[in-house]
Scaffold this active site. Sequence first.
Site: not given
Lengths: 425, 280
Positions: A115, A137, A403
Amino acid sequence: MISQQGTHEGVGKGPVPRISEAPDMEGRFGEYGGVFVPETLIAPLRELDEFYEKLRHDDAFVDQLRELWASFAGRPTPLQFASRLTRLVQKGLGQKRGASIWLKREDLCHTGAHKINNALGQCLMAKKMGKKRVIAETGAGQHGVATATACAQLGLDCVVYMGAEDCRRQALNVTRMRMMGATVVPVEGGTRTLKDATNEAMRDWMGSSETTHYVLGSVVGPHPFPMIVRDFQSIIGIETKGQSLRHLGGIPDAIVACVGGGSNAAGIFYPFVDEKVKLFGVEAGGRSSEPGEHAAPLCLGSPGVLHGSLSYVLQSADGQTEAVHSCSAGLDYPGVGPEHAYWKDAGRVKYSAATDREAMEAMLELARSEGILCALETAHAVHAAMGIAADMDREQNLVICLSGRGDKDVDEASRLMREAGLFKD
Amino acid sequence: MSGRIDQIFSELRSGGRRAVMPFVCGQHPRPGATGEILRALERAGAPIVEIGVPFSDPIADGPTIAGAMHSALEAGANPRGLLEEIAAVRGELSIGLVAMVSVSIAHRLGGADGFVDLAADCGLDGLIVPDLPLEASGGFLKACERRGLSLSLLVAPTTPEERVREIAASCRGFVYLLARAGITGEREGAVDLAGPVGRVRAVTDLPIAAGFGISSPAQVAEAVRHADAAIVGSALVRRISESDDPAGEAERFVRSLVEAAGPGASEGPTASAGPEISRG
């Protein structure tokens, strides 16, 4: 230039456009994507689209971002051969079956997941646009933490919308965000989860876009967000390609990634979509394929509009968004990025789902064979990858996009594993 | 030609009057309540009523309307049920009925053609699709023209001039002007629409209805000095949510708004902007 493959100029003049050439000027990936938002947001989205188009060709911006990725986020992340996981898969298959498994270690990024790639890109862009305030968000809190982190590093005000239910489940991440100076706003409306946090962030932006940039966390939402997030995440695939050429002597034969909104998958797939690599996306199969028991819109949903774009959605016959379930908060979302819908219909990526139980088993298998505690989201990809590798030839190579790391999931996962009889203290 | 809505605005203009256009959430406070509330709004003097189709993810709506939609859905509201309630009461009402519906629901219920047919067959006179951008509105415009429905796209304070022109050209019946950026909800303070309405008047003869943030009689009076109609949503929806007598409360409140919009409002500076034909 930021990682777009086929730009609109010069490439693919033939009758069949290359898969990588999407989206078109209106933000369409085939029939999917587009811009379905109130008119108030059209002008800021266009401003963003035009600004980004200039910025991605701006060498100074690209250099600055690459420097942040390297010195602050810890890029490049390694491509690691998973020798013991590979042997586990090959066991009993005979001499010729069972591909080598490689791990693209996004879990080693600062803040613990991919991210941060997008958060740094978009926050740096916000600064260049002269916006002093950033909103985001978040579901599990990973994108919120990454955005709070990027804002602290770059000196921006940060407000994160998070469903009240998610705030409770992911209290650790709420604290991390607040310690870095972000304001976390618990969202009480609707189902009090990620989709409601997204609604609330869009509502904020409708009244604040002059001073505020909205850092959307996945390849979802109205154009240009799916394209921008994909491009910033494509560093995963670009690195993987270079590392494969060095370590494998060529590109991998298969790549597997988990898909919630789909940003890590889009990031690792995109630089390979025009090449001969089999691509596999893995959604959250939850407890069962009954409505409300999973979060697998590509496998079990149908086309619909959610959060500003047309894609596969879990919707009732009346167009209401359906409840979703996954053991992993990061996959617990009723929609998916429009480019995945496009890749699915084009037959370019094969999508399947792994259940909660399968993901938890895979999390333990990876932990015990490789010493890597991955996120529950990632574990869905690990499960599917073990099956796919077993069906491949021994000389072939498969890459899993690892990830995120599992620290955030330890309490919840161990509780669920004990309930399922998979784990004893 | 968009039937009843054109006719209503044409009559308003020829009488030099401005309108209050109340917004209610369909099947709120519960399924079965729509007919009674629509009757009350007609008695209160509203010439056109906007009916929001409950949706799970209304991104343009503030907490009052989003909350009403969620509670209606929890009580069993659904678009087909709402359309049936509207069809059942249509015959006894002469007011215009316009649905505010998310493109998500319209897409699901047959797309442009299918949904417009469904709406027209149930007696609706027009549609507002708040998340349908100009670029994707062609199919809806064609279908609404085919069935004589009004179609209102949104014009925002952020919309550039040339785009205002294009949006107005794709509207039928009236243009929906967002009185401010942001979401629906009650706001205090003055509403000055001289500039925003002027921008739209400059490019179209269509009536202009202004909404978002208009909640009191005084604000309605201000708004209709310039706009042809003032849309009041959250202030009404909140009263319906809180009252033991939702229809009675809606009637009283909307009557006070209609009185505020009163005949004096017709002296606004834009009364001459209407096309010749509608003043006849």
